[in-house]
Enzyme design. Structure first.
Site, PDB file in Angstrom:
ATOM      1  CB  SER A   1       6.679   3.815   3.261  1.00  0.00           C
ATOM      2  OG  SER A   1       5.540   3.423   2.314  1.00  0.00           O
TER       3      SER A   1
ATOM      4  CG  ASP B   1      -5.685  -5.988  -3.833  1.00  0.00           C
ATOM      5  OD1 ASP B   1      -6.697  -5.828  -3.378  1.00  0.00           O
ATOM      6  OD2 ASP B   1      -4.911  -6.781  -3.040  1.00  0.00           O
ATOM      7  N   GLY B   2      -2.609  -4.579  -3.573  1.00  0.00           N
ATOM      8  CA  GLY B   2      -1.130  -5.134  -3.035  1.00  0.00           C
ATOM      9  C   GLY B   2      -1.398  -6.523  -2.237  1.00  0.00           C
TER      10      GLY B   2
ATOM     11  CG  ASP C   1       1.216   1.802   5.710  1.00  0.00           C
ATOM     12  OD1 ASP C   1       0.222   1.876   6.736  1.00  0.00           O
ATOM     13  OD2 ASP C   1       1.695   2.783   5.315  1.00  0.00           O
TER      14      ASP C   1
ATOM     15  CG  HIS D   1      -1.802  -1.050   1.487  1.00  0.00           C
ATOM     16  ND1 HIS D   1      -1.243  -2.756   1.585  1.00  0.00           N
ATOM     17  CD2 HIS D   1      -3.231  -1.314   1.135  1.00  0.00           C
ATOM     18  CE1 HIS D   1      -2.701  -3.383   1.466  1.00  0.00           C
ATOM     19  NE2 HIS D   1      -3.811  -2.418   1.293  1.00  0.00           N
TER      20      HIS D   1
ATOM     21  CD  GLU E   1      -2.309   3.836  -3.593  1.00  0.00           C
ATOM     22  OE1 GLU E   1      -1.477   3.750  -2.648  1.00  0.00           O
ATOM     23  OE2 GLU E   1      -3.456   3.921  -3.506  1.00  0.00           O
TER      24      GLU E   1
HETATM   25  N1  SAM Z   1       2.767   3.273   3.014  1.00  0.00           N
HETATM   26  C1  SAM Z   1       2.600   4.746   2.611  1.00  0.00           C
HETATM   27  C2  SAM Z   1       3.676   5.331   3.483  1.00  0.00           C
HETATM   28  O1  SAM Z   1       4.033   4.983   4.501  1.00  0.00           O
HETATM   29  O2  SAM Z   1       4.000   6.473   2.855  1.00  0.00           O
HETATM   30  C3  SAM Z   1       1.162   5.211   2.944  1.00  0.00           C
HETATM   31  C4  SAM Z   1      -0.118   4.408   2.568  1.00  0.00           C
HETATM   32  S1  SAM Z   1      -1.541   4.756   3.013  1.00  0.00           S
HETATM   33  C5  SAM Z   1      -1.507   4.604   4.667  1.00  0.00           C
HETATM   34  C6  SAM Z   1      -2.513   3.468   2.274  1.00  0.00           C
HETATM   35  C7  SAM Z   1      -2.505   3.495   0.796  1.00  0.00           C
HETATM   36  O3  SAM Z   1      -3.104   2.296   0.343  1.00  0.00           O
HETATM   37  C8  SAM Z   1      -3.536   4.405   0.115  1.00  0.00           C
HETATM   38  O4  SAM Z   1      -2.978   5.346  -0.609  1.00  0.00           O
HETATM   39  C9  SAM Z   1      -4.564   3.821  -0.432  1.00  0.00           C
HETATM   40  O5  SAM Z   1      -5.225   4.575  -1.656  1.00  0.00           O
HETATM   41  C10 SAM Z   1      -3.955   2.486  -0.916  1.00  0.00           C
HETATM   42  N2  SAM Z   1      -4.804   1.163  -0.975  1.00  0.00           N
HETATM   43  C11 SAM Z   1      -6.094   0.890  -0.181  1.00  0.00           C
HETATM   44  N3  SAM Z   1      -6.323  -0.170  -0.502  1.00  0.00           N
HETATM   45  C12 SAM Z   1      -5.366  -0.967  -1.407  1.00  0.00           C
HETATM   46  C13 SAM Z   1      -5.246  -2.275  -1.839  1.00  0.00           C
HETATM   47  N4  SAM Z   1      -5.988  -3.276  -1.657  1.00  0.00           N
HETATM   48  N5  SAM Z   1      -3.899  -2.312  -2.751  1.00  0.00           N
HETATM   49  C14 SAM Z   1      -3.239  -1.229  -2.857  1.00  0.00           C
HETATM   50  N6  SAM Z   1      -3.222  -0.075  -2.349  1.00  0.00           N
HETATM   51  C15 SAM Z   1      -4.493   0.017  -1.467  1.00  0.00           C
END
Ligand code: SAM
Length: 283
Positions: free
Chosen positions: A100, A143-144, A164, A42, A118
């Protein structure tokens, strides 16, 4: 429909804890001159401005990165994290906060590999811009949780996975645990870090129980809280659960966390900040 945007929260106390732990793990992996893979399930957009309308709306960085920025007497590991954040800021003024994936890329080489996932349609475009032209960084608009299984085990046989999610969807609490158990079966020697928010304590206790019952060994937990647990809405604490942690991580975190709690507690004008630093499952 995803609505979460991390730009409202960049540089808050939860990011400080998450990114401090990430820096320690990446530094440890870089000690060996062998390539490894970083996988961010994520990723978010990868870079933030603390003078953006979103960041200024919540000002969460004021009880996160900001009080640490000017601190002159930090222990080595905290000072190292601040030095990483400084490298994204051209002057002494704190305005750029890296996400991150950017922190990982900064600490890795072109021989290493980054897989960045993402889903959000706006965030993915920003993430692509952040990593444009970086051939060792693959940005995936998918999807992550699925990407995690598809990319393991890494060809390098060394890796760090950061999980995350925003936990907008409540099933993410269970999904994180089932995904990490599945991933660990494919790649048992990888380092895994799961970020979690404490909004409802029972959900975190269930995650911890799920991991304890999984049979996975050597799990540590680090948590930082600005408020006591409450039944009301909102995140009071945040944590990182690390599987296969670097051997010095717990000692380093036990030195940092009391001071972090003190500095961030003072920044919010009270002494409510607290922490956890635990071996959840023995080696
Ligand atoms: N890891 C990042 C950092 O520390 O800078 C912050 C990430 S933020 C908490 C979570 C992100 O996950 C969001 O941008 C959201 O759009 C994305 N997201 C939500 N569900 C997801 C999924 N199933 N797969 C990938 N990304 C997803």
């Amino acid at each position: 429909m995803l609505s979460y945007r991390h730009s409202y929260h960049a540089g808050n106390f939860a990011d400080v804890l998450k990114h401090l732990v990430s820096v320690r793990i990446l530094r440890h992996l870089k000690q060996k001159p062998k390539p490894f893979m970083y996988l961010d399930t994520h990723s978010g957009p990868g870079a933030y401005l603390l003078d953006s309308a979103q960041a200024l709306k919540t000002r969460e960085y004021e009880t996160g990165i900001a009080p640490l920025w000017q601190h002159t007497q930090l222990p080595e590991t905290l000072a190292d994290y601040i030095a990483v954040i400084r490298s994204f800021n051209p002057t002494d003024t704190l305005n750029h906060y890296p996400g991150s994936p950017s922190i990982a890329q900064h600490l890795m080489d072109k021989t290493d590999k980054l897989n960045l996932f993402e889903l959000h349609s706006t965030e993915i475009e920003l993430l692509k811009q952040t990593f444009a032209g970086q051939r060792h960084c693959q940005v995936h608009h998918s999807d992550g949780f699925q990407g995690l299984q598809a990319k393991l085990p890494p060809p390098q046989r060394r890796g760090y996975v950061l999980i995350d999610p925003p936990y907008e969807i409540k099933s993410d609490y269970d999904k994180v645990i089932s995904s990490v158990i599945k991933a660990h079966k494919r790649f048992a020697t990888g380092v895994y870090a799961i970020w979690y928010p404490v909004v409802e304590r029972q959900r975190i206790e269930k995650m911890e129980q799920g991991l304890k019952e999984s049979g996975i060994r050597n799990i540590q937990l680090f948590e930082l809280g600005l408020q006591p647990d409450t039944q009301e809405k909102g995140m009071t604490s945040a944590g990182m659960i690390v599987i296969n942690p670097p051997w010095k991580l717990k000692q380093e975190m036990s030195e940092c966390l009391p001071l972090l709690a003190k500095i961030l507690g003072e920044a919010q004008g009270d002494k409510q900040a607290h922490y956890r630093c635990e071996q959840l499952v023995e080696e």
